[in-house]
Design an enzyme around this catalytic site. Structure first.
Site, PDB file in Angstrom:
ATOM      1  N   MET A   1       0.825  -1.212   0.000  1.00  0.00           N
ATOM      2  CA  MET A   1       0.000   0.000   0.000  1.00  0.00           C
ATOM      3  C   MET A   1       0.859   1.263   0.000  1.00  0.00           C
ATOM      4  O   MET A   1       0.670   2.137   0.853  1.00  0.00           O
ATOM      5  CB  MET A   1      -0.869   0.037   1.260  1.00  0.00           C
ATOM      6  CG  MET A   1      -1.510  -1.254   1.607  1.00  0.00           C
ATOM      7  SD  MET A   1      -2.995  -1.462   0.634  1.00  0.00           S
ATOM      8  CE  MET A   1      -4.066  -0.256   1.433  1.00  0.00           C
ATOM      9  N   PRO A   2       1.822   1.355  -0.890  1.00  0.00           N
ATOM     10  CA  PRO A   2       2.727   2.515  -0.805  1.00  0.00           C
ATOM     11  C   PRO A   2       2.005   3.830  -1.084  1.00  0.00           C
ATOM     12  O   PRO A   2       1.061   3.904  -1.867  1.00  0.00           O
ATOM     13  CB  PRO A   2       3.760   2.233  -1.909  1.00  0.00           C
ATOM     14  CG  PRO A   2       3.626   0.772  -2.225  1.00  0.00           C
ATOM     15  CD  PRO A   2       2.189   0.434  -1.976  1.00  0.00           C
ATOM     16  N   ILE A   3       2.465   4.860  -0.398  1.00  0.00           N
ATOM     17  CA  ILE A   3       2.015   6.225  -0.642  1.00  0.00           C
ATOM     18  C   ILE A   3       3.244   7.039  -1.006  1.00  0.00           C
ATOM     19  O   ILE A   3       4.228   7.032  -0.275  1.00  0.00           O
ATOM     20  CB  ILE A   3       1.333   6.838   0.594  1.00  0.00           C
ATOM     21  CG1 ILE A   3       0.198   5.938   1.087  1.00  0.00           C
ATOM     22  CG2 ILE A   3       0.809   8.236   0.288  1.00  0.00           C
ATOM     23  CD1 ILE A   3      -0.370   6.359   2.442  1.00  0.00           C
TER      24      ILE A   3
ATOM     25  N   GLU D   7       6.313   6.109   1.231  1.00  0.00           N
ATOM     26  CA  GLU D   7       5.912   5.555   2.526  1.00  0.00           C
ATOM     27  C   GLU D   7       5.464   4.116   2.261  1.00  0.00           C
ATOM     28  O   GLU D   7       4.552   3.885   1.475  1.00  0.00           O
ATOM     29  CB  GLU D   7       4.743   6.355   3.116  1.00  0.00           C
ATOM     30  CG  GLU D   7       4.785   7.852   2.860  1.00  0.00           C
ATOM     31  CD  GLU D   7       5.530   8.634   3.914  1.00  0.00           C
ATOM     32  OE1 GLU D   7       5.747   8.100   5.006  1.00  0.00           O
ATOM     33  OE2 GLU D   7       5.903   9.788   3.652  1.00  0.00           O
TER      34      GLU D   7
END
Lengths: 65, 65, 65, 65, 65, 65
Positions: A1-3, D7
């Site tokens: 779930m990278p941001i 992130e």
């Protein structure tokens, strides 16, 4: 779930932003096998050049390198 | 001394922001016994929808889900 | 689609973190009518106290206030 | 001079990280004509799953979706 | 290669920003022997006061302390 | 009420960190007249070199420049 957050100078067109976002999204899914693109968020942070500096010099100054 | 940053779309009213800030502040103090509210900072970062994306699609596009 | 980052000292238990996360998630959905909880992400950033300061004093120092 | 922060959950190998970084770097230079790769920085922030949540559920919980 | 982000209220003049940036750049190079100033980036993030809070009170409110 | 985040490589001593924090704190108060040091927070974010890159090259690689 990278941001992913991209810190950049303001002034890019929406077309440039969209191309960047699509490229980054693809780069992230390509490097993490099995990750669906729906799990990748990319968010852009725009800065005026006078809020950005290197070596104590503002990016808005003529001799910024 | 927690500091909370909320990344969100622009366009919320000050009343909505204040309600969110107060709720978050209370949630933080409730979960950390003994922490006074004066030690909780909440800061909002607003983004235009064309700077926000999921799955390579801008939040400003009509079919963003 | 708010994303919340909490900057805090390391050392909290997972139970404390979970309680904080649930409280913040609820605070966000309560303040933005119609926002489903699935659209709220809360992410915690832990710091050792010697990486945190106020007034030039490290949080790891005995007289940090 | 874009700076990109990713992130993500901890646990990726250095090879995966390097592939992601190279892909993102190329995506950024491709979308901003004339930008040399030396002006693109990509930085990764790793999180334990119990510091990451959606809908009030920790990513370390078995039913996290 | 430190990158420094300053989160602050909007409204400072470019002269004040420049002075702050130069002072921070010097402080960083002074504390890390051998680091050339070209390797220090300082970036400012401006916030309206109604996006900033402490103890559940907006910085735009008259009794914010 | 500025909050300063320094993104940097891990491995600095606490003495180096403290010197950097004190220098930055002073730089901020010097540039914003009337701001008491108690209103300046400086927080350090440490990264392993293999999480940091420029031009698609990891800072942990021997030819990183």
């Amino acid at each position: 779930m990278p941001i992913v957050f991209v810190e950049m100078w303001e002034g890019r067109t929406i077309e440039q932003k969209k191309k960047m976002i699509q490229g980054i999204t693809k780069a992230v899914t390509s490097s993490l096998p099995g990750l669906p693109p729906e799990h990748v968020q990319v968010i852009l942070r725009d800065y005026p050049k006078h809020n950005w500096s290197k070596a104590g010099k503002l990016a808005s100054e003529p001799d910024f390198a």
